[in-house]
Design a protein around this motif. Structure first.
Motif, PDB file in Angstrom:
ATOM      1  N   ARG A  32       4.799 -28.980 -16.814  1.00 50.38           N
ATOM      2  CA  ARG A  32       4.787 -30.496 -17.116  1.00 50.38           C
ATOM      3  C   ARG A  32       3.717 -30.568 -18.177  1.00 50.38           C
ATOM      4  O   ARG A  32       4.030 -31.459 -19.167  1.00 50.38           O
ATOM      5  CB  ARG A  32       4.478 -31.171 -15.863  1.00 50.38           C
ATOM      6  CG  ARG A  32       4.685 -32.680 -16.065  1.00 50.38           C
ATOM      7  CD  ARG A  32       5.231 -33.370 -14.995  1.00 50.38           C
ATOM      8  NE  ARG A  32       4.731 -34.825 -15.345  1.00 50.38           N
ATOM      9  CZ  ARG A  32       5.677 -35.592 -15.830  1.00 50.38           C
ATOM     10  NH1 ARG A  32       6.543 -35.283 -16.325  1.00 50.38           N
ATOM     11  NH2 ARG A  32       5.169 -36.919 -16.017  1.00 50.38           N
ATOM     12  N   ALA A  35       5.331 -29.435 -21.376  1.00 49.01           N
ATOM     13  CA  ALA A  35       6.370 -30.459 -21.550  1.00 49.01           C
ATOM     14  C   ALA A  35       5.533 -31.740 -22.516  1.00 49.01           C
ATOM     15  O   ALA A  35       6.009 -32.223 -23.531  1.00 49.01           O
ATOM     16  CB  ALA A  35       7.218 -31.017 -20.625  1.00 49.01           C
ATOM     17  N   ARG A  36       4.540 -32.160 -21.680  1.00 43.64           N
ATOM     18  CA  ARG A  36       3.583 -33.400 -22.226  1.00 43.64           C
ATOM     19  C   ARG A  36       3.065 -32.981 -23.573  1.00 43.64           C
ATOM     20  O   ARG A  36       3.120 -33.791 -24.439  1.00 43.64           O
ATOM     21  CB  ARG A  36       2.719 -33.721 -21.199  1.00 43.64           C
ATOM     22  CG  ARG A  36       2.032 -35.011 -21.536  1.00 43.64           C
ATOM     23  CD  ARG A  36       2.802 -36.173 -21.813  1.00 43.64           C
ATOM     24  NE  ARG A  36       3.736 -36.589 -20.796  1.00 43.64           N
ATOM     25  CZ  ARG A  36       3.641 -37.468 -19.619  1.00 43.64           C
ATOM     26  NH1 ARG A  36       2.355 -37.886 -19.288  1.00 43.64           N
ATOM     27  NH2 ARG A  36       4.443 -37.676 -18.744  1.00 43.64           N
ATOM     28  N   SER A  39       5.520 -33.393 -26.239  1.00 40.43           N
ATOM     29  CA  SER A  39       5.789 -34.933 -26.593  1.00 40.43           C
ATOM     30  C   SER A  39       4.627 -35.338 -27.365  1.00 40.43           C
ATOM     31  O   SER A  39       4.819 -36.084 -28.047  1.00 40.43           O
ATOM     32  CB  SER A  39       5.699 -35.799 -25.407  1.00 40.43           C
ATOM     33  OG  SER A  39       6.688 -35.300 -24.546  1.00 40.43           O
ATOM     34  N   GLU A  42       5.151 -34.275 -30.938  1.00 38.71           N
ATOM     35  CA  GLU A  42       6.192 -35.241 -31.593  1.00 38.71           C
ATOM     36  C   GLU A  42       6.001 -36.426 -31.827  1.00 38.71           C
ATOM     37  O   GLU A  42       6.192 -36.926 -33.003  1.00 38.71           O
ATOM     38  CB  GLU A  42       7.382 -35.200 -30.372  1.00 38.71           C
ATOM     39  CG  GLU A  42       8.264 -33.887 -30.332  1.00 38.71           C
ATOM     40  CD  GLU A  42       9.794 -34.282 -29.812  1.00 38.71           C
ATOM     41  OE1 GLU A  42       9.644 -34.400 -28.604  1.00 38.71           O
ATOM     42  OE2 GLU A  42      10.895 -34.187 -30.632  1.00 38.71           O
ATOM     43  N   ASP A  43       5.221 -37.010 -30.898  1.00 37.19           N
ATOM     44  CA  ASP A  43       4.776 -38.507 -31.149  1.00 37.19           C
ATOM     45  C   ASP A  43       3.553 -38.400 -32.077  1.00 37.19           C
ATOM     46  O   ASP A  43       3.170 -39.741 -32.607  1.00 37.19           O
ATOM     47  CB  ASP A  43       4.173 -39.032 -29.905  1.00 37.19           C
ATOM     48  CG  ASP A  43       5.534 -39.124 -28.767  1.00 37.19           C
ATOM     49  OD1 ASP A  43       6.573 -39.134 -29.439  1.00 37.19           O
ATOM     50  OD2 ASP A  43       5.173 -39.371 -27.814  1.00 37.19           O
ATOM     51  N   ARG A  44       2.711 -37.411 -32.439  1.00 37.81           N
ATOM     52  CA  ARG A  44       1.519 -37.313 -33.038  1.00 37.81           C
ATOM     53  C   ARG A  44       0.713 -38.358 -32.477  1.00 37.81           C
ATOM     54  O   ARG A  44       0.058 -39.159 -33.188  1.00 37.81           O
ATOM     55  CB  ARG A  44       1.798 -37.876 -34.554  1.00 37.81           C
ATOM     56  CG  ARG A  44       2.904 -37.098 -35.031  1.00 37.81           C
ATOM     57  CD  ARG A  44       3.010 -36.846 -36.411  1.00 37.81           C
ATOM     58  NE  ARG A  44       4.096 -35.943 -36.875  1.00 37.81           N
ATOM     59  CZ  ARG A  44       4.134 -35.457 -37.968  1.00 37.81           C
ATOM     60  NH1 ARG A  44       3.311 -35.966 -38.911  1.00 37.81           N
ATOM     61  NH2 ARG A  44       5.035 -34.759 -38.252  1.00 37.81           N
ATOM     62  N   PHE A 126      12.401 -22.330 -20.950  1.00 33.78           N
ATOM     63  CA  PHE A 126      12.063 -23.542 -21.231  1.00 33.78           C
ATOM     64  C   PHE A 126      12.626 -24.264 -22.415  1.00 33.78           C
ATOM     65  O   PHE A 126      12.433 -23.749 -23.425  1.00 33.78           O
ATOM     66  CB  PHE A 126      10.564 -23.693 -21.315  1.00 33.78           C
ATOM     67  CG  PHE A 126       9.964 -25.032 -21.469  1.00 33.78           C
ATOM     68  CD1 PHE A 126       9.281 -25.613 -20.170  1.00 33.78           C
ATOM     69  CD2 PHE A 126      10.130 -25.943 -22.399  1.00 33.78           C
ATOM     70  CE1 PHE A 126       8.605 -26.882 -20.219  1.00 33.78           C
ATOM     71  CE2 PHE A 126       9.558 -27.157 -22.439  1.00 33.78           C
ATOM     72  CZ  PHE A 126       8.773 -27.632 -21.194  1.00 33.78           C
ATOM     73  N   VAL A 127      13.795 -25.127 -22.001  1.00 34.74           N
ATOM     74  CA  VAL A 127      14.310 -25.625 -23.211  1.00 34.74           C
ATOM     75  C   VAL A 127      13.993 -26.917 -23.505  1.00 34.74           C
ATOM     76  O   VAL A 127      13.857 -27.943 -22.729  1.00 34.74           O
ATOM     77  CB  VAL A 127      15.906 -25.947 -22.711  1.00 34.74           C
ATOM     78  CG1 VAL A 127      16.755 -26.191 -23.815  1.00 34.74           C
ATOM     79  CG2 VAL A 127      16.522 -24.376 -22.365  1.00 34.74           C
ATOM     80  N   ARG A 128      13.913 -27.156 -24.866  1.00 36.45           N
ATOM     81  CA  ARG A 128      13.327 -28.419 -25.250  1.00 36.45           C
ATOM     82  C   ARG A 128      14.113 -28.929 -26.493  1.00 36.45           C
ATOM     83  O   ARG A 128      14.224 -28.210 -27.425  1.00 36.45           O
ATOM     84  CB  ARG A 128      11.746 -28.363 -25.702  1.00 36.45           C
ATOM     85  CG  ARG A 128      11.199 -29.691 -26.295  1.00 36.45           C
ATOM     86  CD  ARG A 128      11.106 -30.536 -25.135  1.00 36.45           C
ATOM     87  NE  ARG A 128      10.668 -31.898 -25.427  1.00 36.45           N
ATOM     88  CZ  ARG A 128       9.321 -32.265 -24.997  1.00 36.45           C
ATOM     89  NH1 ARG A 128       8.966 -32.080 -24.090  1.00 36.45           N
ATOM     90  NH2 ARG A 128       9.019 -33.450 -25.348  1.00 36.45           N
ATOM     91  N   SER A 129      14.646 -30.112 -26.506  1.00 33.68           N
ATOM     92  CA  SER A 129      15.488 -30.580 -27.488  1.00 33.68           C
ATOM     93  C   SER A 129      14.332 -31.468 -28.140  1.00 33.68           C
ATOM     94  O   SER A 129      13.619 -32.271 -27.959  1.00 33.68           O
ATOM     95  CB  SER A 129      16.665 -31.632 -26.953  1.00 33.68           C
ATOM     96  OG  SER A 129      17.374 -31.046 -25.806  1.00 33.68           O
TER      97      SER A 129
END
Lengths: 367, 138
Positions: A32, A35-36, A39, A42-44, A126-129
């Motif tokens: 997690r 994953a975070r 994120s 991506e969000d900067r 670990f797949v991340r789109s």
């Protein structure tokens, strides 16, 4: 180090605890947290730069593979089989699947997961789109940072999958050590159009759906092109690209510094050819190591990262400046009204920046 | 155009779980979410609860929309919730259920942690609006 960062990022109110917790969680193998972290990238989100920066020490162990090709070429299915095979060999895998986003709503449907069913239930894949969120050079930076996060997490192999259309996409796959370009059979014309861009970045060609009609011909066409052309222009070394380089195809032991992209035929749905493809990836990794080309690529990548970050920061500064002088709409209206022109505006806005830089009598020192 | 800011985008996983092949509703929702500017990951058909949990955790979604028309919601949804709990993801994931859910089952699902249940006839605007308002702050 931290103070330096704070100085360069005045807008970031760094939530230190959260970032530290993410970092230690990620390094401890918490899914997690990984994953975070992605994120945040991506969000900067505030603090993401410090987070990624602090992961650099832990990176460099993963092999990064880029997979690209036209829509429907079978990328996701092939990536799924690659992941399955790597897992059978006891290696952990990270996958970053990139899909386009709508230029109108900014929304996206990311469907690559559907094809990645072989390893589902296995958390060591670990797949991340990710979607292109439409920022200037932003996606390739975000992808490179996400790769770093997965690398620091401890993934052995990281696969970046993206539709090969346009410069943005090419920048993305260039963040990989080894680039595989998928060419579907019977795409004679497609090969022609691919020539200009994507073909040049291939380290390995994959003719997927090799059981379809026209596969042999596609292989033949690629072969011809590789022999006629000047090879992958990724490694610019004019010494090897004269007419003489055609001869290297005759004798098996070409100069070690020259990598001739091999062509591998696969049927991804059945897993045919996947082992051969993995062998070619490994051979390319060896080549990168043995010739020093890998180090060269790494350095070039870092140079590009520095440039991109600087561009982004400058862009931000200029946006602030634009707001300060009344916003871009105002200026655009002035141009539309014939009162001024874009060049004059740009010159005027940049002038104080240039003056500022001119006043710096010593160049900034890097520790 | 939402290109001026790199900022946050609401991420949703639209999931079909179990032996249920009716995915028209899921497609409509995925499309509507996309048009609303969300990033939508669609799971495809016939997923086990643990597969959905895996996808939700790895993709770090804000919203998990589960589409069920098979009647197996009382079995499948709690399993998903338990899986999210295991990864510490239950608290900050907005879980929605869409499909045919009998009234007497609603409270049970809500107790399990489902935030909203959208039955037949729900308008797209209502669903999108709910997500906009309730997507967790992170």
């Amino acid at each position: 180090m931290t103070e330096n960062d704070a100085a360069t990022e005045p807008t970031e109110s760094a939530p230190t605890d959260e970032i530290d917790a993410l970092r230690s969680g990620l390094l401890a193998g918490d899914h997690r947290a990984l994953a975070r972290t992605i994120s945040k990238i991506e969000d900067r989100a505030p603090g993401y730069r410090r987070l990624v920066g602090s992961l650099f020490d832990h990176t460099g162990t993963a092999d990064v593979i880029g997979v690209t090709g036209s829509p429907g070429a079978g990328k996701s299915t092939l990536v799924d089989k690659l992941a399955e095979t790597y897992r059978d060999r006891g290696e952990t895998v990270g996958i970053i699947a990139i899909d386009p986003s709508s230029p109108f709503s900014g929304g996206a449907v990311l469907g690559d997961r559907i094809r990645m069913a072989s390893t589902v239930g296995d958390m060591d894949v670990f797949v991340r789109s990710m979607s292109a969120r439409g920022t200037l050079g932003g996606l390739s930076t975000a992808t490179a940072d996400a790769v770093k996060a997965m690398d620091a997490f401890g993934k052995d192999k990281i696969i970046i999958e993206t539709v090969g259309a346009g410069q943005n996409e090419i920048d993305i796959v260039r963040t990989a050590d080894t680039v595989a370009v998928l060419v579907p059979p019977g795409s004679g014309d497609a090969v022609q159009t691919l020539k200009a861009g994507i073909l040049e970045i291939a380290d390995v060609f994959v003719v997927n759906k090799a059981d379809r009609d026209g596969a042999d011909r596609t292989v033949q066409e690629l072969l011809e092109m590789i022999e006629l052309g000047d090879g992958p222009s990724f490694s610019v070394d004019p010494g090897h690209h004269g007419p003489g380089s055609v001869e290297t195809s005759d004798d098996g032991d070409a100069e070690p510094s020259e990598w001739r992209p091999p062509i591998v035929e696969t049927i991804a749905t059945d897993g045919v050819g996947v082992d051969e493809l993995i062998d070619e990836f490994a051979a390319h990794a060896d080549h990168l190591r043995d010739t020093g080309e890998g180090d060269k690529r790494t350095r070039r990548r870092h140079a590009e990262e520095i440039r991109t970050l600087l561009r982004e920061d400058l862009h931000g500064l200029l946006e602030d400046e634009l707001d300060r002088v009344g916003g871009i709409d105002e200026l655009a209206s002035a141009v539309a009204g014939g009162r001024t022109d874009p060049y004059t505006i740009a010159g005027e806005l940049l002038e104080p920046v240039e003056t500022c830089l001119g006043q710096l009598d010593e160049s900034p020192t890097i520790e | 155009m939402s290109t001026e800011s790199a900022g946050r985008s609401i991420r949703c996983l639209v999931a079909k779980v179990g032996l249920d092949g009716h995915d028209r509703g899921a497609h409509v929702i995925a499309r509507a979410f996309r048009d609303a500017g969300f990033e939508v990951i669609y799971s495809g058909l016939h997923n086990a609860p643990e597969e959905i949990v895996q996808a939700a955790v790895q993709e770090d979604v804000d919203v998990l929309g589960i589409s069920i028309l098979s009647g197996a919601h009382n079995t499948l949804v709690p399993k998903i919730m338990a899986g999210l709990e295991e990864y510490g993801a239950a608290d900050d994931t907005l879980v929605l259920v869409g499909g045919v859910i009998p009234d007497e089952d609603r409270s049970k699902l809500e107790d399990a942690g489902v935030s909203a249940i959208f039955g037949p006839g729900t308008s797209i605007e209502e669903t999108v609006g709910f997500v906009r308002e309730n997507a967790p702050e992170r």
